[in-house]
Design a protein around this motif. Sequence first.
Motif, mmCIF file in Angstrom:
data_model
loop_
_atom_site.group_PDB
_atom_site.id
_atom_site.type_symbol
_atom_site.label_atom_id
_atom_site.label_comp_id
_atom_site.label_asym_id
_atom_site.label_seq_id
_atom_site.Cartn_x
_atom_site.Cartn_y
_atom_site.Cartn_z
ATOM 1 N N ASN A 231 0.844 -1.197 0.000
ATOM 2 C CA ASN A 231 0.000 0.000 0.000
ATOM 3 C C ASN A 231 0.877 1.244 0.000
ATOM 4 O OD1 ASN A 231 -1.827 -1.916 2.254
ATOM 5 N ND2 ASN A 231 -2.644 -1.287 0.286
ATOM 6 N N CYS A 300 -11.920 2.960 -4.008
ATOM 7 C CA CYS A 300 -11.100 2.158 -3.093
ATOM 8 C C CYS A 300 -11.469 2.434 -1.633
ATOM 9 C CB CYS A 300 -9.615 2.470 -3.311
ATOM 10 S SG CYS A 300 -8.523 1.510 -2.250
ATOM 11 N N ARG A 302 -9.628 2.316 0.768
ATOM 12 C CA ARG A 302 -8.492 2.951 1.461
ATOM 13 C C ARG A 302 -8.288 4.417 1.054
ATOM 14 N NH1 ARG A 302 -4.632 0.146 4.130
ATOM 15 N NH2 ARG A 302 -3.138 1.713 3.472
ATOM 16 N N LYS A 303 -9.214 4.962 0.255
ATOM 17 C CA LYS A 303 -8.923 6.291 -0.301
ATOM 18 C C LYS A 303 -8.822 7.383 0.764
ATOM 19 C CE LYS A 303 -13.610 7.620 -1.737
ATOM 20 N NZ LYS A 303 -14.456 7.929 -2.894
ATOM 21 N N ILE A 305 -7.606 6.662 3.686
ATOM 22 C CA ILE A 305 -6.503 6.205 4.548
ATOM 23 C C ILE A 305 -5.157 6.624 3.957
ATOM 24 C CG2 ILE A 305 -5.327 4.168 5.516
ATOM 25 C CD1 ILE A 305 -8.085 2.729 5.423
ATOM 26 N N ASP A 306 -4.993 6.337 2.655
ATOM 27 C CA ASP A 306 -3.694 6.689 2.045
ATOM 28 C C ASP A 306 -3.800 7.789 0.978
ATOM 29 O OD1 ASP A 306 -4.538 5.390 -0.323
ATOM 30 O OD2 ASP A 306 -3.732 3.482 0.354
ATOM 31 N N CYS A 328 1.344 1.303 -5.135
ATOM 32 C CA CYS A 328 0.157 0.513 -4.798
ATOM 33 C C CYS A 328 0.039 -0.684 -5.735
ATOM 34 C CB CYS A 328 -1.091 1.387 -4.896
ATOM 35 S SG CYS A 328 -2.595 0.506 -4.448
#
Lengths: 358, 88
Positions: A231, A300, A302-303, A305-306, A328
């Motif tokens: 990630n 995503c 995780r958008k 998050i990261d 990624c």
Amino acid sequence: MTEAPLGLLAELTHRCPLHCPYCSNPIELVQRADELDTATWQRVFDEGRELGVLQVHLSGGEPLARPDLPQLLAHASGLGCYTNLVTSGLGLTAERLADLVERGLDHVQLSVQDSDPGNANLIAGVKGYDRKLAAAALIKDAELPLTVNAVLHKANLDNIGGIIELAERMGADRLELANTQYYGWALRNRAALLPTREQLAAAGPVVQQAKQRLDGRMEIVYVVADYHEANPKPCMYGWGARQLTVAPNGDVLPCPAASVITTLPVQNVRRSSLAEIWYDSETFNAYRGTEWMREPCRSCPRKEIDFGGCRCQAFQLTGDAAATDPVCTLSPDHGLVQDILGAEIIPVRPELAMRRSV
Amino acid sequence: MTSLDSVPRVRRGVRCTYDKTRDSDVVLFPEGVLLLNETAAAVVSRCDGAASIGDIALALADEFEGVQPDDVIEVVDRLVARRVVDVD
């Protein structure tokens, strides 16, 4: 809604007695004649505080190379900002430090290159090891909180245990062990700096054990090697979200590396106020939030998050700053990173291109 | 383990101030900035290395209605986790 920035990284100068081949300054260093003068820096701090900045990181290059550092620090501190001196330690004397403390210095971040003196001097391109030990002693004598920062790479990662012990001997309250991030000088030297998987795998448990052993005494922050991760990193906690960087010539950037994104206009404190730049400029709004994202980031989980990783890295590796960070594994360009790891992790270490002014 | 007898102290290098931009009390420390609500700010201002959490809870009960000792323990625990406060 755009929130106010918390931190301002003030690159007071790009001049530095060290020549570290992973320096976060851009390849094209700002020359002394182009540096902002004292009054302009003070105006920048005024505007920053008005905007909501609460932490001023006085950095460089080597901030001690600016004779007006005491006035600049006093100004930022007087506005109510927390002041952090980010230094190589070279040029720090008991007198200079006492003056800075008197003027409100809150914290010092000291760089170290390695625990092995010869290798440390080789990486820094200057005999600085002993002077850093002396600087750490001065900082502790002044009873200032101390963060030691070591950038990790192929040539020092095997000494990570020694680096942790060095930070203990220095009396650090915090230790940042930061694997090299590949921008500017580090990108140029990537093949010489990229660690092997085996090196990283060996370093992990050493850090974990030290964290447990030193719990409550010295905090250890470990920044992972992102090329080797699945990630991407949550770069700057999002573009234009928490912090801004002001370069020695007054250019204002979302992060120290962002000048590599040549498709964005350059903002400068000589032409606009920090508030205009932060809230209204094309540059700071370009990748704010999540609206700019395409797939696979857009849907995503995780958008938030990261934040899709690093815009500078996306631009450097794909030519498109709005692409998913190729680190990624979901990025369509992830093969680029795999190719780099395959081609550049080689047993023979190429010559380092030491940081120099042109 | 934090208890009513624990004595919290603001760590070295931590500064408490008021931020007019955000109209909030804040703590500034090497790692970052923490925005405090009124109760948390009142707790931080009393973490002087002398008063116990029990003492702080008593003092706050006069000032803020409904503040329980457990609330103070919880605030201190959060401040410890963020390395703003140490507990003896």
